[in-house]
Every structure is written in C-alpha cells, then in structure tokens.
Design a protein around this motif. Structure first.
Motif, PDB file in Angstrom:
ATOM      1  N   TYR A  66      36.169  38.144  45.034  1.00  0.00           N
ATOM      2  CA  TYR A  66      36.690  39.393  45.580  1.00  0.00           C
ATOM      3  C   TYR A  66      36.581  39.396  47.095  1.00  0.00           C
ATOM      4  O   TYR A  66      35.516  39.068  47.653  1.00  0.00           O
ATOM      5  CB  TYR A  66      35.920  40.591  45.017  1.00  0.00           C
ATOM      6  N   PHE A  67      37.665  39.761  47.762  1.00  0.00           N
ATOM      7  CA  PHE A  67      37.702  39.830  49.222  1.00  0.00           C
ATOM      8  C   PHE A  67      37.819  41.293  49.649  1.00  0.00           C
ATOM      9  O   PHE A  67      38.395  42.117  48.925  1.00  0.00           O
ATOM     10  CB  PHE A  67      38.885  39.024  49.768  1.00  0.00           C
ATOM     11  N   PRO A  68      37.287  41.627  50.833  1.00  0.00           N
ATOM     12  CA  PRO A  68      37.308  43.036  51.267  1.00  0.00           C
ATOM     13  C   PRO A  68      38.687  43.570  51.612  1.00  0.00           C
ATOM     14  O   PRO A  68      38.915  44.778  51.578  1.00  0.00           O
ATOM     15  CB  PRO A  68      36.395  43.031  52.509  1.00  0.00           C
ATOM     16  N   SER A  69      39.633  42.699  51.968  1.00  0.00           N
ATOM     17  CA  SER A  69      40.966  43.161  52.346  1.00  0.00           C
ATOM     18  C   SER A  69      42.007  42.085  52.063  1.00  0.00           C
ATOM     19  O   SER A  69      41.663  40.922  51.806  1.00  0.00           O
ATOM     20  CB  SER A  69      41.004  43.518  53.836  1.00  0.00           C
ATOM     21  N   LYS A  70      43.260  42.499  52.101  1.00  0.00           N
ATOM     22  CA  LYS A  70      44.357  41.553  51.887  1.00  0.00           C
ATOM     23  C   LYS A  70      44.414  40.529  53.010  1.00  0.00           C
ATOM     24  O   LYS A  70      44.715  39.354  52.791  1.00  0.00           O
ATOM     25  CB  LYS A  70      45.685  42.311  51.796  1.00  0.00           C
ATOM     26  N   GLY A  77      41.253  40.394  44.542  1.00  0.00           N
ATOM     27  CA  GLY A  77      40.408  39.416  43.870  1.00  0.00           C
ATOM     28  C   GLY A  77      41.208  38.297  43.240  1.00  0.00           C
ATOM     29  O   GLY A  77      42.419  38.413  43.016  1.00  0.00           O
ATOM     30  N   ILE A  78      40.522  37.177  42.960  1.00  0.00           N
ATOM     31  CA  ILE A  78      41.118  36.018  42.300  1.00  0.00           C
ATOM     32  C   ILE A  78      40.311  35.728  41.040  1.00  0.00           C
ATOM     33  O   ILE A  78      39.087  35.599  41.091  1.00  0.00           O
ATOM     34  CB  ILE A  78      41.117  34.781  43.222  1.00  0.00           C
ATOM     35  N   ASN A  79      40.998  35.632  39.927  1.00  0.00           N
ATOM     36  CA  ASN A  79      40.368  35.376  38.638  1.00  0.00           C
ATOM     37  C   ASN A  79      40.280  33.865  38.419  1.00  0.00           C
ATOM     38  O   ASN A  79      41.303  33.180  38.360  1.00  0.00           O
ATOM     39  CB  ASN A  79      41.190  36.026  37.522  1.00  0.00           C
ATOM     40  N   VAL A  80      39.059  33.344  38.318  1.00  0.00           N
ATOM     41  CA  VAL A  80      38.871  31.921  38.032  1.00  0.00           C
ATOM     42  C   VAL A  80      38.153  31.754  36.690  1.00  0.00           C
ATOM     43  O   VAL A  80      37.181  31.024  36.559  1.00  0.00           O
ATOM     44  CB  VAL A  80      38.111  31.193  39.167  1.00  0.00           C
ATOM     45  N   GLN A  81      38.636  32.485  35.690  1.00  0.00           N
ATOM     46  CA  GLN A  81      38.202  32.449  34.299  1.00  0.00           C
ATOM     47  C   GLN A  81      36.812  33.054  34.117  1.00  0.00           C
ATOM     48  O   GLN A  81      36.687  34.209  33.743  1.00  0.00           O
ATOM     49  CB  GLN A  81      38.238  31.035  33.740  1.00  0.00           C
ATOM     50  N   PHE A  82      35.737  32.303  34.377  1.00  0.00           N
ATOM     51  CA  PHE A  82      34.390  32.814  34.157  1.00  0.00           C
ATOM     52  C   PHE A  82      33.794  33.433  35.414  1.00  0.00           C
ATOM     53  O   PHE A  82      32.716  34.010  35.365  1.00  0.00           O
ATOM     54  CB  PHE A  82      33.476  31.692  33.650  1.00  0.00           C
ATOM     55  N   LEU A  84      29.485  34.761  49.609  1.00  0.00           N
ATOM     56  CA  LEU A  84      29.585  36.205  49.804  1.00  0.00           C
ATOM     57  C   LEU A  84      30.487  36.883  48.783  1.00  0.00           C
ATOM     58  O   LEU A  84      30.213  37.997  48.340  1.00  0.00           O
ATOM     59  CB  LEU A  84      30.109  36.498  51.220  1.00  0.00           C
ATOM     60  N   PHE A  85      31.571  36.217  48.393  1.00  0.00           N
ATOM     61  CA  PHE A  85      32.632  36.893  47.641  1.00  0.00           C
ATOM     62  C   PHE A  85      32.739  36.482  46.173  1.00  0.00           C
ATOM     63  O   PHE A  85      33.648  36.945  45.478  1.00  0.00           O
ATOM     64  CB  PHE A  85      33.977  36.653  48.331  1.00  0.00           C
ATOM     65  N   GLN A 138      33.479  41.001  36.265  1.00  0.00           N
ATOM     66  CA  GLN A 138      34.710  41.576  36.783  1.00  0.00           C
ATOM     67  C   GLN A 138      34.460  42.968  37.331  1.00  0.00           C
ATOM     68  O   GLN A 138      33.747  43.773  36.730  1.00  0.00           O
ATOM     69  CB  GLN A 138      35.781  41.632  35.697  1.00  0.00           C
ATOM     70  N   ASN A 139      35.059  43.253  38.481  1.00  0.00           N
ATOM     71  CA  ASN A 139      34.972  44.565  39.110  1.00  0.00           C
ATOM     72  C   ASN A 139      36.344  45.221  39.041  1.00  0.00           C
ATOM     73  O   ASN A 139      37.269  44.817  39.737  1.00  0.00           O
ATOM     74  CB  ASN A 139      34.504  44.421  40.558  1.00  0.00           C
ATOM     75  N   ALA A 140      36.474  46.216  38.197  1.00  0.00           N
ATOM     76  CA  ALA A 140      37.776  46.849  37.970  1.00  0.00           C
ATOM     77  C   ALA A 140      38.287  47.579  39.205  1.00  0.00           C
ATOM     78  O   ALA A 140      39.502  47.741  39.387  1.00  0.00           O
ATOM     79  CB  ALA A 140      37.687  47.820  36.799  1.00  0.00           C
ATOM     80  N   SER A 141      37.377  48.022  40.082  1.00  0.00           N
ATOM     81  CA  SER A 141      37.789  48.787  41.264  1.00  0.00           C
ATOM     82  C   SER A 141      38.246  47.903  42.420  1.00  0.00           C
ATOM     83  O   SER A 141      38.880  48.387  43.360  1.00  0.00           O
ATOM     84  CB  SER A 141      36.639  49.678  41.732  1.00  0.00           C
TER      85      SER A 141
END
Length: 315
Positions: free
Chosen positions: A170-174, A161-166, A148-149, A154-157
């Motif tokens: 992205y999660f809906p909430s903290k 999110g967690i950056n795993v290089q390539f 799902l996530f 990359q979504n700037a908005s």
C-alpha cells in the motif's frame, strides 16, 4: 484448493525445484574451485555472486510462496511480507545488475592486449569488490520502500495498493506508487539497454573473429578459445534476461497504468513468475556453457564413488 491456486502453486514449485538445486550447484562448483586453486578470476567471482543473488530470488520468494500456497506453513505475516518482498526486490535487482556487470567485463575481456580497453578491464578487476559493495548498497536503498509499505493483511480502506496474493503493498498516494514504479522500470531498463549494447559488441567481435579464422584456415572454422566460449555464454544469459524481464516489465507498466490491474493477483503472479524464471534458468545455462562449473561438478560426481570404494576396502 481452488484450481487457480493449485496452478499457481505448481508454477512456483517448478521454479523452486529447478532454481534452488541449479544455483546451489553453481555456488558449490565455484567454492570448490576457490578451495582447489585458492583464487577466482573476476568473471568467476561475478558469476558466483550472480548465482547467490538468484538463489535468494528463488529460495526466498518462490519457495515460501510454494509453502504458503500448499498451506505447509504460515510465514507471510506483516513482518514476513516486509522481509520477503524486501529481500526479493533487492536480490532481483542485484541479479539484473550483476548480469550487466558480467556482460561489460566480458566485453572488455575480448579486447586486444595492450589496448585502452584492456587497461580498463584490469582496473575493473582491481576494484571488483567495491563494485559489489556499491551494487548492494544502491539496490538495498532502492528496495527499502518495501519495508514501509508491505503488509500481510488486506486493508479495505487503502486506495493505492498492489495485490501480490499473500501480501499487499500500500502506498500513501497515486504519485508515490507511480514514482516507485517508474524507479523500478528505470532500474531494469537501464542495465537492459547497456548489456544489450555490450552483447552486440561481443557478437560483432565473434563474427569478425570467426571470419578471420576461416580465412587463415582456408574456410574451416575453429571452436574458439576460452574467451570466445565465455563470451557466447554471456550473450546467452543476456538474451534470456532481455526476453524474460522484457515480459516482466511490460506487465508491470500495464499494472501501473490500469487501475484494476493493481488489484489483480494473477498479473502479480505472472510478473513474479517471469522475473523468477531468469533466476531459475540462468544456472542451467551456466552449467552447460561454463567449462569450469561443468568440470568441478563432474569431479565432485566422480570423487564420491572413489571415496565410497575406498571406505569399503578398508572395512
């Protein structure tokens, strides 16, 4: 190619070069054993299953990351990222739990015949297929969030999110990212504690057994039987797991607690490297310490020159 990306590429390449042939060799050895003896002991079946999970970890994640880093192919699109992260998380957690299952079974194997623990070992072996099925089902469900996530762009908005290089997760909430992180840590820590306890029991038994043997032989110890050698092999695997996954989970906890760390591809690479390092190094431990695997690979190596000589003689 930037120097940081080059170093990263070489690290993943080293894991691929070591892990893929190593796990393939272990799998081939047990398949040959199954073909020649028409059966596998429960401990052998667990190790075979562990090698398959480790091969998925190294082959799917490290190999594809290596190809992507060297611009050989472009597979980490949205669909590719969802597939790779899902398979990686599922096989990684399977590798962890199968190591725990192996240590538990080995702990039961060194119990005296006729004891309650020996009866439990027989029951464990009888329903081993069901244990495998439950592990696949549970870990597949727990890794389903990756479908799902996970995204390839990359979504700037997006804020969580967690950056795993390539790829990007992205999660809906903290709260959702913290709940998912806590679930992953718990999934790793629980088997870590249990397998460490099982390994301590094995070590205590081996220590008492060696003292007993020395007393009977007047101070000269023996090499131990097959069960003792297998127990030492399992303890070596558990020690390797605890060290590498301990570092992995330490970095993961830091990533969850430090806001800037979630966007750091370097920290993500470190986590993947240490968690994949177990999948790459564990087959080497198995090949060195497991006599069945070592023997089958040696037979396979000696059979090839014989077959070649036979072919030449008939020409």
């Amino acid at each position: 190619m930037p120097s940081e990306l080059f170093v990263r590429s070489m690290l993943y390449l080293s894991l691929t070069v070591v892990g893929v042939p190593g796990n393939v060799a272990v799998i081939m050895a047990f398949l040959l054993l199954l073909y020649r003896e028409n059966r596998l002991l429960p401990a052998d079946a667990i190790v075979l299953h562990l090698a398959c999970a480790n091969l998925l970890v190294v082959g799917v994640r490290c190999l594809l990351e290596t190809l992507e880093s060297f611009y050989v192919t472009k597979v980490l699109t949205d669909v590719g990222c969802k597939t790779v992260i899902f398979v990686y998380r599922t096989s990684r957690s399977l590798s962890i739990w199968l190591t725990f299952v192996l240590s538990t079974y080995q702990c039961l194997s060194i119990s005296p015949p006729g004891s309650r623990w020996a009866s439990l070992r027989a029951l464990f072996a009888k329903y081993l297929g069901l244990v495998f099925f439950c592990l696949w089902l549970i870990n597949t469900c727990m890794s389903s969030a990756a479908i799902l996530f996970s995204f390839g762009s990359q979504n700037a908005s997006a804020q969580h999110g967690i950056n795993v290089q390539f790829c990007y997760v992205y999660f809906p909430s903290k709260l959702s990212i913290q709940a998912n992180g806590a679930g992953q840590v718990g999934r790793d820590v629980v088997p870590m504690v249990l397998m460490t306890l099982a390994s301590l029991i094995i070590l205590i038994f081996l220590y008492k057994h060696s003292r007993h043997v020395k007393g009977l032989r007047g101070g000269t110890g023996g090499g131990g039987g097959a069960e003792q050698r297998a127990a030492k092999s399992v303890v070596a695997l558990v020690t390797l797991y605890v060290v590498l996954y301990g570092v992995d989970n330490g970095i993961w906890v830091y990533t969850l607690t430090a806001k800037k760390a979630m966007k750091s591809a370097f920290l993500s690479d470190l986590r993947i490297f240490f968690s994949s390092l177990y999948a790459a190094l564990s087959p080497l431990v198995i090949i060195v310490s497991n006599r069945k695997v070592h023997g089958q690979l040696r037979c396979l190596k000696t059979e090839k020159p014989i077959e070649k000589a036979t072919t030449l003689s008939t020409m």
